[in-house]
Write an enzyme that holds these catalytic residues in place. Structure first.
Site, PDB file in Angstrom:
ATOM      1  N   HIS A   1      -3.356   2.282  -5.871  1.00 35.59           N
ATOM      2  CA  HIS A   1      -3.953   1.044  -5.384  1.00 35.59           C
ATOM      3  C   HIS A   1      -4.192   0.045  -6.517  1.00 35.59           C
ATOM      4  O   HIS A   1      -4.206  -1.170  -6.283  1.00 35.59           O
ATOM      5  CB  HIS A   1      -5.259   1.345  -4.664  1.00 35.59           C
ATOM      6  CG  HIS A   1      -5.424   0.559  -3.397  1.00 35.59           C
ATOM      7  ND1 HIS A   1      -4.503   0.593  -2.369  1.00 35.59           N
ATOM      8  CD2 HIS A   1      -6.391  -0.308  -2.993  1.00 35.59           C
ATOM      9  CE1 HIS A   1      -4.902  -0.196  -1.394  1.00 35.59           C
ATOM     10  NE2 HIS A   1      -6.037  -0.754  -1.742  1.00 35.59           N
TER      11      HIS A   1
ATOM     12  N   ARG B   1       0.848  -1.184   0.000  1.00 40.43           N
ATOM     13  CA  ARG B   1       0.000   0.000   0.000  1.00 40.43           C
ATOM     14  C   ARG B   1       0.887   1.238   0.000  1.00 40.43           C
ATOM     15  O   ARG B   1       2.035   1.196   0.444  1.00 40.43           O
ATOM     16  CB  ARG B   1      -0.896   0.015   1.229  1.00 40.43           C
ATOM     17  CG  ARG B   1      -1.836  -1.186   1.340  1.00 40.43           C
ATOM     18  CD  ARG B   1      -2.629  -1.147   2.632  1.00 40.43           C
ATOM     19  NE  ARG B   1      -3.561  -2.266   2.731  1.00 40.43           N
ATOM     20  CZ  ARG B   1      -3.266  -3.447   3.266  1.00 40.43           C
ATOM     21  NH1 ARG B   1      -2.060  -3.668   3.765  1.00 40.43           N
ATOM     22  NH2 ARG B   1      -4.162  -4.418   3.301  1.00 40.43           N
TER      23      ARG B   1
ATOM     24  N   LYS C   1      -2.021  -2.487   7.347  1.00 42.84           N
ATOM     25  CA  LYS C   1      -3.426  -2.233   7.670  1.00 42.84           C
ATOM     26  C   LYS C   1      -3.859  -3.140   8.813  1.00 42.84           C
ATOM     27  O   LYS C   1      -3.597  -4.338   8.802  1.00 42.84           O
ATOM     28  CB  LYS C   1      -4.293  -2.475   6.432  1.00 42.84           C
ATOM     29  CG  LYS C   1      -5.725  -2.014   6.594  1.00 42.84           C
ATOM     30  CD  LYS C   1      -6.461  -2.085   5.275  1.00 42.84           C
ATOM     31  CE  LYS C   1      -7.870  -1.519   5.389  1.00 42.84           C
ATOM     32  NZ  LYS C   1      -8.581  -1.545   4.094  1.00 42.84           N
TER      33      LYS C   1
ATOM     34  N   TYR D   1      -9.949 -11.237  -6.108  1.00 44.86           N
ATOM     35  CA  TYR D   1      -9.087 -11.190  -7.291  1.00 44.86           C
ATOM     36  C   TYR D   1      -9.452 -12.257  -8.320  1.00 44.86           C
ATOM     37  O   TYR D   1      -9.030 -12.172  -9.473  1.00 44.86           O
ATOM     38  CB  TYR D   1      -7.617 -11.339  -6.888  1.00 44.86           C
ATOM     39  CG  TYR D   1      -7.087 -10.153  -6.118  1.00 44.86           C
ATOM     40  CD1 TYR D   1      -7.091  -8.882  -6.670  1.00 44.86           C
ATOM     41  CD2 TYR D   1      -6.596 -10.298  -4.822  1.00 44.86           C
ATOM     42  CE1 TYR D   1      -6.627  -7.787  -5.966  1.00 44.86           C
ATOM     43  CE2 TYR D   1      -6.110  -9.206  -4.105  1.00 44.86           C
ATOM     44  CZ  TYR D   1      -6.129  -7.953  -4.679  1.00 44.86           C
ATOM     45  OH  TYR D   1      -5.668  -6.874  -3.976  1.00 44.86           O
TER      46      TYR D   1
ATOM     47  N   ARG E   1      -1.400  -2.428  -6.817  1.00 40.56           N
ATOM     48  CA  ARG E   1      -1.536  -3.511  -5.841  1.00 40.56           C
ATOM     49  C   ARG E   1      -2.583  -4.527  -6.303  1.00 40.56           C
ATOM     50  O   ARG E   1      -2.379  -5.738  -6.199  1.00 40.56           O
ATOM     51  CB  ARG E   1      -1.906  -2.880  -4.499  1.00 40.56           C
ATOM     52  CG  ARG E   1      -2.220  -3.809  -3.373  1.00 40.56           C
ATOM     53  CD  ARG E   1      -2.437  -2.962  -2.117  1.00 40.56           C
ATOM     54  NE  ARG E   1      -3.146  -3.684  -1.081  1.00 40.56           N
ATOM     55  CZ  ARG E   1      -2.568  -4.533  -0.244  1.00 40.56           C
ATOM     56  NH1 ARG E   1      -1.283  -4.803  -0.350  1.00 40.56           N
ATOM     57  NH2 ARG E   1      -3.268  -5.140   0.697  1.00 40.56           N
TER      58      ARG E   1
ATOM     59  N   HIS F   1      -3.868  -9.102   3.161  1.00 38.87           N
ATOM     60  CA  HIS F   1      -5.319  -9.137   3.066  1.00 38.87           C
ATOM     61  C   HIS F   1      -5.888 -10.206   3.994  1.00 38.87           C
ATOM     62  O   HIS F   1      -5.168 -11.107   4.440  1.00 38.87           O
ATOM     63  CB  HIS F   1      -5.750  -9.529   1.644  1.00 38.87           C
ATOM     64  CG  HIS F   1      -5.727  -8.423   0.652  1.00 38.87           C
ATOM     65  ND1 HIS F   1      -6.219  -7.165   0.907  1.00 38.87           N
ATOM     66  CD2 HIS F   1      -5.304  -8.400  -0.648  1.00 38.87           C
ATOM     67  CE1 HIS F   1      -6.096  -6.411  -0.182  1.00 38.87           C
ATOM     68  NE2 HIS F   1      -5.537  -7.133  -1.119  1.00 38.87           N
TER      69      HIS F   1
END
Length: 342
Positions: free
Chosen positions: A289, A188, A215, A323, A292, A315
């Site tokens: 983003h 990120r 995150k 995805y 990514r 994630h």
């Protein structure tokens, strides 16, 4: 108004000014992302004190949300408060639970029918508003989220990916390393500029990037792709001759010898996108983003296990599964395969 270490954020004439480490909507980062000609949202005077308290809480050390998320939450909260100031609501939504629920549901309707926001954007606004409502002590609203059709996260097409990588190859050492960390590392934006030199571990044959506070406060180690490893080694060699190299631990420096800001990294990536003839920004082909997302999409479609992709990108497994969803291009290609009688 913006520095590379901290940002002086004000409420655009609505109240106080304070030094915090998170650039808000009035700061340079969000100025770059705001639509041309759009003015910063003003926090109404009635809400300034509570908004400033929220901002201060988000700026404290240990905040689990990354800087990009905090900036987005603050921006969306400003928009909610501006709407609330002129809304016809019963009671005080920042104190009374029933008034809160009615106000947030009305705001959801406003976003859908007047502001014409996408379903996913409406949900993002409601999440930010709930975070603010928790802060003021009234708690999240009982307002259902919109059902969003599942599709793959925004990623570059194969053609545009190739153009991006070729432009990155032509960039200077710092720009190339930044571009490669975003794509080959899948980090990120906030994670990239937070890297220190000591977070890069390179041995004779391999290496890793250490993300110490991603995150949700998650720690992870990302193996270095051979292209990324070479780009980082090139940049570290050049970095040694930059001002502040010995005093500043940051991997990526600005020209004054301080840590590169999110805005500085954004501008560097935007310049590379221009060289690749790719529109950069919220409405363009490319955003930080989307690099990514391109990494995640390529990995999943190349057969990499989704659990591993989740680990690499920081994630949840559920998020990483997105995805594997079809893109709009996939859907269009499927429709075009239908038989035509000509």
């Amino acid at each position: 108004m913006t520095s590379d270490i901290s940002v002086q954020a004000d409420t655009q004439g609505a109240g106080t000014t304070s030094d915090i480490s998170i650039p808000l909507e009035g700061g340079a980062v969000d100025e770059a992302r705001r639509r041309p000609g759009a003015a910063a949202t003003v926090v109404p005077a009635a809400f300034v004190e509570r908004f400033d308290g929220y901002v201060a809480a988000k700026a404290r050390p240990g905040e689990p949300l990354d800087d990009d998320t905090v900036r987005a939450y603050c921006s969306r909260t400003r928009q909610f408060l501006a709407w609330l100031d002129g809304a016809d609501v019963d009671g005080d939504p920042l104190v009374d639970g029933q008034a809160r629920d009615g106000a947030v549901r009305n705001y959801r309707a406003y976003l859908l029918t007047v502001a014409k926001r996408k379903l996913s954007t409406v949900n993002a606004h409601l999440t930010a508003v709930d975070d603010f409502l928790r802060h003021v002590g009234v708690g999240p609203a009982a307002a259902k989220r919109q059902e969003v059709p599942k599709s793959a996260p925004r990623a570059l097409s194969d053609r545009n990916r190739t153009r991006w990588l070729r432009a990155a190859q032509r960039a200077d050492a710092r720009g190339k390393a930044l571009a490669y960390v975003e794509y080959y590392g899948g980090l990120r934006g906030g994670e990239v500029v937070a890297l220190d030199v000591g977070d890069v571990r390179i041995s004779a044959r391999k290496g890793v990037l250490i993300v110490r506070f991603g995150k949700g406060g998650k720690y992870r180690e990302v193996p270095l792709h051979s292209q990324l490893r070479a780009a980082i080694e090139e940049w570290v060699t050049e970095r040694a001759g930059w001002p502040g190299a010995a005093e500043t631990p940051a991997l990526f420096l600005n020209r004054r010898g301080g840590r590169l800001s999110t805005r500085g990294a954004y501008d560097q990536l935007k310049a590379i996108a221009a060289d690749a003839n790719l529109a950069f920004g919220r409405d363009g082909d490319l955003t930080p983003h989307s690099l990514r997302h391109t990494t995640g999409t390529n990995l999943v479609r190349d057969g990499v296990d989704v659990v591993l992709v989740a680990e690499l990108l920081g994630h949840s497994v559920e998020t990483a599964r997105h995805y594997s969803q079809p893109t709009e291009a996939d859907k269009q290609a499927a429709i075009e395969r239908l038989t035509v009688d000509e």
